[in-house]
Motif scaffolding. Structure first.
Motif, PDB file in Angstrom:
ATOM      1  N   PHE A 125       6.644  -6.572  11.609  1.00  0.00           N
ATOM      2  CA  PHE A 125       7.277  -7.156  10.185  1.00  0.00           C
ATOM      3  C   PHE A 125       8.663  -6.423  10.151  1.00  0.00           C
ATOM      4  O   PHE A 125       9.165  -5.330   9.422  1.00  0.00           O
ATOM      5  N   PRO A 126       9.691  -6.934  11.131  1.00  0.00           N
ATOM      6  CA  PRO A 126      10.888  -6.525  11.150  1.00  0.00           C
ATOM      7  C   PRO A 126      11.863  -6.776  10.027  1.00  0.00           C
ATOM      8  O   PRO A 126      11.510  -7.653   9.027  1.00  0.00           O
ATOM      9  N   ASN A 127      12.962  -6.142   9.790  1.00  0.00           N
ATOM     10  CA  ASN A 127      13.997  -6.179   8.719  1.00  0.00           C
ATOM     11  C   ASN A 127      13.324  -6.118   7.418  1.00  0.00           C
ATOM     12  O   ASN A 127      13.630  -7.008   6.521  1.00  0.00           O
ATOM     13  N   ARG A 128      12.633  -5.138   7.141  1.00  0.00           N
ATOM     14  CA  ARG A 128      11.944  -4.980   5.756  1.00  0.00           C
ATOM     15  C   ARG A 128      12.180  -3.671   5.188  1.00  0.00           C
ATOM     16  O   ARG A 128      11.068  -3.037   4.765  1.00  0.00           O
ATOM     17  N   ASP A 129      13.364  -2.840   5.585  1.00  0.00           N
ATOM     18  CA  ASP A 129      13.634  -1.632   5.282  1.00  0.00           C
ATOM     19  C   ASP A 129      13.396  -1.463   3.786  1.00  0.00           C
ATOM     20  O   ASP A 129      13.961  -2.405   3.157  1.00  0.00           O
ATOM     21  N   GLY A 130      12.580  -0.521   3.241  1.00  0.00           N
ATOM     22  CA  GLY A 130      12.299  -0.305   1.918  1.00  0.00           C
ATOM     23  C   GLY A 130      11.458  -1.112   1.220  1.00  0.00           C
ATOM     24  O   GLY A 130      11.157  -1.092  -0.094  1.00  0.00           O
ATOM     25  N   ALA A 131      10.983  -2.302   1.959  1.00  0.00           N
ATOM     26  CA  ALA A 131      10.002  -3.178   1.309  1.00  0.00           C
ATOM     27  C   ALA A 131       8.647  -2.610   1.109  1.00  0.00           C
ATOM     28  O   ALA A 131       8.559  -1.756   2.038  1.00  0.00           O
ATOM     29  N   SER A 132       7.856  -3.014   0.249  1.00  0.00           N
ATOM     30  CA  SER A 132       6.347  -2.651   0.242  1.00  0.00           C
ATOM     31  C   SER A 132       5.611  -3.157   1.196  1.00  0.00           C
ATOM     32  O   SER A 132       5.929  -4.141   1.512  1.00  0.00           O
ATOM     33  N   ARG A 133       4.704  -2.373   1.549  1.00  0.00           N
ATOM     34  CA  ARG A 133       3.557  -2.995   2.445  1.00  0.00           C
ATOM     35  C   ARG A 133       2.699  -4.026   1.711  1.00  0.00           C
ATOM     36  O   ARG A 133       2.208  -3.710   0.771  1.00  0.00           O
ATOM     37  N   ASP A 134       2.623  -4.989   2.354  1.00  0.00           N
ATOM     38  CA  ASP A 134       1.771  -6.124   1.959  1.00  0.00           C
ATOM     39  C   ASP A 134       0.873  -6.662   2.919  1.00  0.00           C
ATOM     40  O   ASP A 134       0.463  -7.883   2.550  1.00  0.00           O
ATOM     41  N   PHE A 135       0.312  -5.932   4.041  1.00  0.00           N
ATOM     42  CA  PHE A 135      -0.400  -6.459   4.724  1.00  0.00           C
ATOM     43  C   PHE A 135      -1.316  -5.342   4.966  1.00  0.00           C
ATOM     44  O   PHE A 135      -1.330  -4.207   4.780  1.00  0.00           O
ATOM     45  N   LEU A 136      -2.750  -5.815   5.702  1.00  0.00           N
ATOM     46  CA  LEU A 136      -3.665  -4.804   6.055  1.00  0.00           C
ATOM     47  C   LEU A 136      -4.183  -4.967   7.607  1.00  0.00           C
ATOM     48  O   LEU A 136      -3.660  -5.952   8.231  1.00  0.00           O
ATOM     49  N   THR A 137      -4.531  -3.912   8.152  1.00  0.00           N
ATOM     50  CA  THR A 137      -5.107  -3.748   9.399  1.00  0.00           C
ATOM     51  C   THR A 137      -6.409  -3.302   9.337  1.00  0.00           C
ATOM     52  O   THR A 137      -7.040  -2.626   8.707  1.00  0.00           O
ATOM     53  N   ARG A 138      -7.053  -3.549  10.783  1.00  0.00           N
ATOM     54  CA  ARG A 138      -8.362  -2.808  11.175  1.00  0.00           C
ATOM     55  C   ARG A 138      -8.179  -2.744  12.502  1.00  0.00           C
ATOM     56  O   ARG A 138      -7.989  -3.477  13.207  1.00  0.00           O
ATOM     57  N   LEU A 139      -8.646  -1.594  13.241  1.00  0.00           N
ATOM     58  CA  LEU A 139      -8.588  -1.456  14.631  1.00  0.00           C
ATOM     59  C   LEU A 139      -9.930  -0.738  15.310  1.00  0.00           C
ATOM     60  O   LEU A 139     -10.626   0.072  14.397  1.00  0.00           O
ATOM     61  N   ASP A 140     -10.437  -1.739  16.041  1.00  0.00           N
ATOM     62  CA  ASP A 140     -11.806  -1.394  16.513  1.00  0.00           C
ATOM     63  C   ASP A 140     -11.702  -1.012  17.906  1.00  0.00           C
ATOM     64  O   ASP A 140     -10.965  -1.728  18.724  1.00  0.00           O
ATOM     65  N   LYS A 141     -12.304  -0.089  18.080  1.00  0.00           N
ATOM     66  CA  LYS A 141     -12.538   0.244  19.680  1.00  0.00           C
ATOM     67  C   LYS A 141     -13.519  -0.570  20.515  1.00  0.00           C
ATOM     68  O   LYS A 141     -14.536  -0.722  19.977  1.00  0.00           O
ATOM     69  N   ARG A 142     -13.038  -0.827  21.536  1.00  0.00           N
ATOM     70  CA  ARG A 142     -13.667  -1.848  22.477  1.00  0.00           C
ATOM     71  C   ARG A 142     -14.024  -0.931  23.713  1.00  0.00           C
ATOM     72  O   ARG A 142     -13.350   0.103  23.924  1.00  0.00           O
TER      73      ARG A 142
END
Length: 207
Positions: A33-50
């Motif tokens: 999500f480039p070019n978003r300096d100072g913007a609030s975070r509006d996405f979610l993530t999940r990381l699963d080990k495989r």
């Protein structure tokens, strides 16, 4: 529109890039999500080990840009149709950091405005936490299906300071009571530490 991105990352890339903990992954995902300096975070993530690496999921209101550290054939983004949220029942998974706020006393012995958050410890606390979040989020968890799986502690370093989150996996079946609120909950996430891979609700309709 809401978008779901999946990236399959093998161990070689993780080692090469030096992704050691959840904060490293947090910074790596921001590159989508480039070019978003100072913007609030509006996405979610999940990381699963495989066995062969990791699966990264991203839920976002805009199409993310594949970061240069991720191979082209490992990155896939697709829109989630609005109709996907119109079902009554879903199987779900949620990796969460369930906590509670406890009173913190000041030097004068009186409670301060800012309490301290501590991790929950028992299944009873996990179940109550999940039921409360469900009610706030426009759905109900079918209690006889609910599983709570302790995933241990996630330690990380941020700007030289050590931090820790307690990871708990919730699995079961939910029933939607308020479709609009449920959709909002899906996009905003559940619980704390969302910037570190917690709170993304993975759902599959039950026909």
């Amino acid at each position: 529109m809401t978008y779901l991105t999946q990236a399959i990352i093998d161990h070689a890339i993780v080692a090469k890039r030096g992704f050691r903990d959840v904060y490293d992954w947090h910074q790596a995902v921001w590159k989508a999500f480039p070019n978003r300096d100072g913007a609030s975070r509006d996405f979610l993530t999940r990381l699963d080990k495989r066995n062969n690496g990791f699966r990264l999921l991203i839920v976002s209101p805009e199409i993310p840009t594949r970061p240069e550290w991720c191979p082209v054939d490992s990155w896939q983004t697709k829109p989630i149709p609005e109709t996907y949220f119109g079902k009554r029942r879903y199987a779900f998974q949620l990796l969460a950091n369930p906590t509670k706020k406890v009173t913190k006393l000041g030097a004068d012995g009186k409670p301060t405005k800012n309490g301290k958050r501590v991790p929950l410890r028992t299944r009873e606390e996990y179940v109550a936490w999940m039921q409360r979040k469900a009610e706030q989020g426009g759905f109900a968890v079918e209690s006889d299906t609910l599983r709570t799986i302790q995933q241990g502690r996630e330690s990380f370093q941020k700007k030289g300071a050590d931090g820790t989150h307690t990871a708990v996996e919730f699995q079961g079946v939910l029933t939607v009571n308020d479709p609009a609120k449920f959709h909002e909950t899906f996009t905003r996430g559940i619980g704390s530490a969302k910037a570190f891979g917690f709170g993304l609700l993975v759902i599959a309709p039950i026909v």
